[in-house]
Design a protein around this motif. Sequence first.
Motif, PDB file in Angstrom:
ATOM      1  N   LEU A  16       0.830  -1.188   0.000  1.00 35.98           N
ATOM      2  CA  LEU A  16       0.000   0.000   0.000  1.00 35.98           C
ATOM      3  C   LEU A  16       0.875   1.253   0.000  1.00 35.98           C
ATOM      4  CD1 LEU A  16      -2.646  -1.038   2.667  1.00 35.98           C
ATOM      5  CD2 LEU A  16      -2.958  -0.938   0.192  1.00 35.98           C
ATOM      6  N   PRO A  17       0.442   2.304  -0.683  1.00 36.29           N
ATOM      7  CA  PRO A  17       1.250   3.528  -0.729  1.00 36.29           C
ATOM      8  C   PRO A  17       1.603   4.080   0.654  1.00 36.29           C
ATOM      9  CG  PRO A  17      -0.494   3.641  -2.345  1.00 36.29           C
ATOM     10  CD  PRO A  17      -0.739   2.394  -1.531  1.00 36.29           C
ATOM     11  N   ALA A  18       0.700   3.978   1.602  1.00 33.17           N
ATOM     12  CA  ALA A  18       0.985   4.471   2.953  1.00 33.17           C
ATOM     13  C   ALA A  18       2.114   3.674   3.601  1.00 33.17           C
ATOM     14  CB  ALA A  18      -0.272   4.387   3.819  1.00 33.17           C
ATOM     15  N   VAL A  23       8.055   3.312   5.157  1.00 34.92           N
ATOM     16  CA  VAL A  23       9.370   2.696   4.984  1.00 34.92           C
ATOM     17  C   VAL A  23      10.382   3.739   4.518  1.00 34.92           C
ATOM     18  CG1 VAL A  23      10.684   1.037   3.602  1.00 34.92           C
ATOM     19  CG2 VAL A  23       8.498   0.362   4.589  1.00 34.92           C
ATOM     20  N   LYS A  24       9.983   4.547   3.548  1.00 38.95           N
ATOM     21  CA  LYS A  24      10.886   5.573   3.015  1.00 38.95           C
ATOM     22  C   LYS A  24      11.200   6.639   4.065  1.00 38.95           C
ATOM     23  CE  LYS A  24      11.523   8.410  -1.073  1.00 38.95           C
ATOM     24  NZ  LYS A  24      10.956   8.798  -2.365  1.00 38.95           N
ATOM     25  N   PHE A  48       4.223  -0.285  13.944  1.00 40.27           N
ATOM     26  CA  PHE A  48       3.060  -1.167  14.040  1.00 40.27           C
ATOM     27  C   PHE A  48       2.410  -1.357  12.670  1.00 40.27           C
ATOM     28  CE2 PHE A  48      -1.505  -1.817  14.695  1.00 40.27           C
ATOM     29  CZ  PHE A  48      -1.467  -2.994  15.445  1.00 40.27           C
ATOM     30  N   LYS A  49       2.392  -0.304  11.854  1.00 42.96           N
ATOM     31  CA  LYS A  49       1.738  -0.369  10.550  1.00 42.96           C
ATOM     32  C   LYS A  49       2.525  -1.171   9.526  1.00 42.96           C
ATOM     33  CE  LYS A  49      -0.952   3.781  11.080  1.00 42.96           C
ATOM     34  NZ  LYS A  49      -1.586   4.857  10.364  1.00 42.96           N
ATOM     35  N   ILE A  50       3.832  -1.323   9.739  1.00 39.14           N
ATOM     36  CA  ILE A  50       4.649  -2.096   8.792  1.00 39.14           C
ATOM     37  C   ILE A  50       5.337  -3.266   9.495  1.00 39.14           C
ATOM     38  CG2 ILE A  50       4.992  -0.187   7.174  1.00 39.14           C
ATOM     39  CD1 ILE A  50       7.833   0.091   8.401  1.00 39.14           C
ATOM     40  N   SER A  51       4.752  -3.751  10.563  1.00 40.71           N
ATOM     41  CA  SER A  51       5.386  -4.797  11.367  1.00 40.71           C
ATOM     42  C   SER A  51       5.639  -6.082  10.580  1.00 40.71           C
ATOM     43  CB  SER A  51       4.544  -5.105  12.603  1.00 40.71           C
ATOM     44  OG  SER A  51       3.273  -5.587  12.222  1.00 40.71           O
TER      45      SER A  51
END
Length: 61
Positions: A16-18, A23-24, A48-51
């Motif tokens: 997902l773009p978010a 990450v970036k 938490f969102k990219i765990s």
Amino acid sequence: MAQLKITLKRSAAHRLPAQRKIVKELGLGRVHSSVIKPDNDAIRGALFKISHLIDVEEYKG
């Protein structure tokens, strides 16, 4: 103040773009790249969102 070592374990491509943006913004460019960030609520919320893409460990240095 505690610090966290964040390592990108899976690619952010085709996510997902978010999630790619998080990450970036954390400074993770390639798989197996690592950054040291302070342990605070803002960073914890992003992690938490990219765990599912990262590995997090405490950094003492």
